[in-house]
Design a protein around this motif. Structure first.
Motif, mmCIF file in Angstrom:
data_model
loop_
_atom_site.group_PDB
_atom_site.id
_atom_site.type_symbol
_atom_site.label_atom_id
_atom_site.label_comp_id
_atom_site.label_asym_id
_atom_site.label_seq_id
_atom_site.Cartn_x
_atom_site.Cartn_y
_atom_site.Cartn_z
ATOM 1 N N MET A 41 10.028 5.335 8.679
ATOM 2 C CA MET A 41 9.608 3.975 8.431
ATOM 3 C C MET A 41 8.164 3.835 8.910
ATOM 4 S SD MET A 41 12.296 2.230 7.194
ATOM 5 C CE MET A 41 11.902 0.546 7.516
ATOM 6 N N CYS A 42 7.439 2.952 8.203
ATOM 7 C CA CYS A 42 6.043 2.688 8.534
ATOM 8 C C CYS A 42 5.895 1.218 8.903
ATOM 9 C CB CYS A 42 5.150 2.973 7.329
ATOM 10 S SG CYS A 42 5.116 4.693 6.824
ATOM 11 N N ARG A 43 5.208 0.953 9.993
ATOM 12 C CA ARG A 43 4.877 -0.428 10.341
ATOM 13 C C ARG A 43 3.529 -0.729 9.716
ATOM 14 N NH1 ARG A 43 3.109 -3.662 14.809
ATOM 15 N NH2 ARG A 43 2.583 -1.799 16.006
ATOM 16 N N ARG A 44 3.523 -1.724 8.838
ATOM 17 C CA ARG A 44 2.366 -2.021 7.999
ATOM 18 C C ARG A 44 1.157 -2.473 8.808
ATOM 19 N NH1 ARG A 44 2.950 -2.528 2.690
ATOM 20 N NH2 ARG A 44 1.448 -4.219 2.545
ATOM 21 N N GLY A 45 0.006 -1.899 8.468
ATOM 22 C CA GLY A 45 -1.252 -2.284 9.077
ATOM 23 C C GLY A 45 -2.096 -3.133 8.147
ATOM 24 N N ILE A 46 -1.505 -3.539 7.028
ATOM 25 C CA ILE A 46 -2.206 -4.352 6.033
ATOM 26 C C ILE A 46 -1.300 -5.484 5.568
ATOM 27 C CG2 ILE A 46 -3.674 -2.464 5.202
ATOM 28 C CD1 ILE A 46 -1.708 -2.193 2.807
ATOM 29 N N GLU A 47 -1.927 -6.474 4.957
ATOM 30 C CA GLU A 47 -1.162 -7.555 4.307
ATOM 31 C C GLU A 47 -0.753 -7.090 2.922
ATOM 32 O OE1 GLU A 47 -0.007 -10.172 5.631
ATOM 33 O OE2 GLU A 47 -1.169 -10.222 7.489
ATOM 34 N N PRO A 48 0.288 -7.572 2.351
ATOM 35 C CA PRO A 48 1.165 -8.588 2.927
ATOM 36 C C PRO A 48 2.121 -7.993 3.962
ATOM 37 C CG PRO A 48 1.982 -7.964 0.762
ATOM 38 C CD PRO A 48 0.689 -7.204 0.985
ATOM 39 N N ARG A 49 2.607 -8.835 4.825
ATOM 40 C CA ARG A 49 3.622 -8.487 5.826
ATOM 41 C C ARG A 49 3.094 -7.534 6.901
ATOM 42 N NH1 ARG A 49 7.295 -12.132 5.851
ATOM 43 N NH2 ARG A 49 9.039 -10.762 6.237
ATOM 44 N N HIS A 50 1.869 -7.754 7.315
ATOM 45 C CA HIS A 50 1.259 -6.967 8.393
ATOM 46 C C HIS A 50 2.195 -6.948 9.607
ATOM 47 C CE1 HIS A 50 -1.378 -6.191 11.850
ATOM 48 N NE2 HIS A 50 -2.111 -5.494 10.993
ATOM 49 N N GLY A 51 2.395 -5.759 10.175
ATOM 50 C CA GLY A 51 3.225 -5.603 11.363
ATOM 51 C C GLY A 51 4.711 -5.430 11.089
ATOM 52 N N TYR A 52 5.125 -5.619 9.843
ATOM 53 C CA TYR A 52 6.536 -5.444 9.480
ATOM 54 C C TYR A 52 6.770 -3.997 9.040
ATOM 55 C CZ TYR A 52 7.628 -10.412 9.737
ATOM 56 O OH TYR A 52 7.843 -11.698 10.185
ATOM 57 N N TRP A 53 8.024 -3.607 9.038
ATOM 58 C CA TRP A 53 8.409 -2.228 8.715
ATOM 59 C C TRP A 53 8.791 -2.077 7.251
ATOM 60 C CZ3 TRP A 53 7.953 1.766 12.066
ATOM 61 C CH2 TRP A 53 7.747 1.445 13.417
ATOM 62 N N THR A 54 8.450 -0.927 6.694
ATOM 63 C CA THR A 54 8.797 -0.600 5.315
ATOM 64 C C THR A 54 8.898 0.914 5.175
ATOM 65 O OG1 THR A 54 8.204 -1.004 3.001
ATOM 66 C CG2 THR A 54 6.390 -0.506 4.501
ATOM 67 N N VAL A 55 9.382 1.348 4.052
ATOM 68 C CA VAL A 55 9.310 2.768 3.726
ATOM 69 C C VAL A 55 7.931 3.013 3.112
ATOM 70 C CG1 VAL A 55 11.799 3.051 3.392
ATOM 71 C CG2 VAL A 55 10.371 2.409 1.460
#
Length: 129
Positions: free
Chosen positions: A1-15
């Motif tokens: 999983m990657c924690r997003r460093g960009i928008e949208p959803r900065h700081g949230y987790w995704t694949v």
């Protein structure tokens, strides 16, 4: 999983995920995005899920894959990379409904020992993704 460093959803987790490049296959795009976002080399196993998201004019195609090398690290658009067990999964911090759906299916399928193809449509939610 990657924690997003960009928008949208900065700081949230995704694949690891993103847009395909011109002239690229879906497999090539999935492998490139995984390398760019998690510095992870993967071997694609199979197509796993397809989610239509008509309200934002997108289609998400997700694959099951295996890490070819256990070394992973954040890419330029990623704050953190981590492998989670189901009980550790930050369910309240998942960036997108398509990712949440795929993860729910994955953990259910894994318990059953089967990984069928999943397809669905993501409808807009009131204030949620």
């Amino acid at each position: 999983m990657c924690r997003r460093g960009i928008e949208p959803r900065h700081g949230y987790w995704t694949v690891p995920a993103g847009y395909m490049e011109n002239g690229e296959t879906t497999l090539q795009g999935a492998m490139r995005e995984t390398l760019e976002e998690a510095n992870a080399r993967v071997e694609i196993d199979s197509l796993y899920a397809l989610y239509n998201i008509p309200h934002i004019n997108q289609v998400y195609v997700l694959f099951r894959a295996r890490l070819a090398d256990p070394e992973v690290s954040p890419g330029a658009e990623t704050l953190e990379v981590r492998l989670f067990t189901e009980s550790e999964m930050p369910w309240d911090r998942i960036a997108f409904a398509s990712v949440r759906n795929a993860l729910v299916h994955y953990f259910d399928d894994r318990r059953r020992g089967q990984h069928p193809f999943h397809m669905g449509t993501i409808e807009p939610a009131s204030g949620k993704r």
